[in-house]
Design an enzyme around this catalytic site. Sequence first.
Site, short mmCIF file in Angstrom:
data_model
loop_
_atom_site.label_atom_id
_atom_site.label_comp_id
_atom_site.label_asym_id
_atom_site.label_seq_id
_atom_site.Cartn_x
_atom_site.Cartn_y
_atom_site.Cartn_z
N HIS A 96 0.94 -1.16 -0.12
CA HIS A 96 -0.08 0.01 -0.02
C HIS A 96 0.99 1.34 0.09
O HIS A 96 2.19 1.18 0.18
CB HIS A 96 -0.84 0.19 1.30
CG HIS A 96 -0.30 0.07 2.63
ND1 HIS A 96 0.01 -1.10 3.39
CD2 HIS A 96 0.41 1.11 2.99
CE1 HIS A 96 0.53 -0.53 4.59
NE2 HIS A 96 0.82 0.71 4.36
P1 TYD Z 1 -1.60 -2.42 7.69
O1 TYD Z 1 -1.27 -1.13 7.63
O2 TYD Z 1 -2.43 -2.89 6.31
O3 TYD Z 1 -0.48 -3.41 7.86
P2 TYD Z 1 0.71 -3.92 6.90
O4 TYD Z 1 1.11 -2.83 5.86
O5 TYD Z 1 1.99 -4.05 7.86
O6 TYD Z 1 0.37 -5.35 6.32
O7 TYD Z 1 -2.58 -2.83 8.92
C1 TYD Z 1 -3.13 -4.05 9.08
C2 TYD Z 1 -4.46 -4.10 9.95
O8 TYD Z 1 -4.28 -3.29 11.28
C3 TYD Z 1 -5.62 -3.06 9.26
O9 TYD Z 1 -6.64 -3.82 9.21
C4 TYD Z 1 -5.63 -1.92 9.95
C5 TYD Z 1 -4.84 -2.19 11.25
N1 TYD Z 1 -4.52 -1.22 11.82
C6 TYD Z 1 -4.96 -0.18 12.78
O10 TYD Z 1 -5.95 -0.52 13.25
N2 TYD Z 1 -4.30 0.73 13.24
C7 TYD Z 1 -2.93 1.07 12.97
O11 TYD Z 1 -2.53 2.03 13.38
C8 TYD Z 1 -2.42 0.34 12.01
C9 TYD Z 1 -0.73 0.55 11.26
C10 TYD Z 1 -2.97 -0.82 11.37
#
Ligand code: TYD
Length: 135
Positions: A49
């Site tokens: 992303h």
């Molecule tokens: P995401 O940012 O997509 O993680 P990565 O890029 O490491 O795979 O986040 C994963 C999940 O966690 C998504 O459902 C959103 C949640 N999340 C929160 O609720 N709060 C936060 O501060 C973060 C970073 C993620």
Amino acid sequence: MVPEKIKLNSIGEVNTGYISLLEGTDLPFDIKRSYWIYSTPDDIIRGKHAHKELQQIIIAVSGEINFKLEDRFNKQYNISLKHPSEALFLPPFVWREITLSKDAVLICFASKEYNELEYIRNYDEFQNLIKKYNK
Ligand code: TYD
């Protein structure tokens, strides 16, 4: 602003251990949120992303973290964090794919609270948005 690996100060010596630090004056933003990622299986690619607004500083507190990045100018970067005295600055509009060693702990200091609406989770949408931005 572009993705940038930053060397942090280390205070101490081998017999006593070290302290590394970041102070507000070292950062281009005020920290509004911190989060950490751990126990990631070896075959998992995280990220996939970009963010429309978020600026981040990321540190591998332990283990090794590899970042495959593409910025808003379509410039690609392969950056590794292998030591807690290194940090990675990510400005907005950087597509990232992240792999972590199983023992890695990624800590992130972020410029904004969590907001799913400012995520770009589709690579084609990312390309369209940066094309518009670069016109
Ligand atoms: P995401 O940012 O997509 O993680 P990565 O890029 O490491 O795979 O986040 C994963 C999940 O966690 C998504 O459902 C959103 C949640 N999340 C929160 O609720 N709060 C936060 O501060 C973060 C970073 C993620």
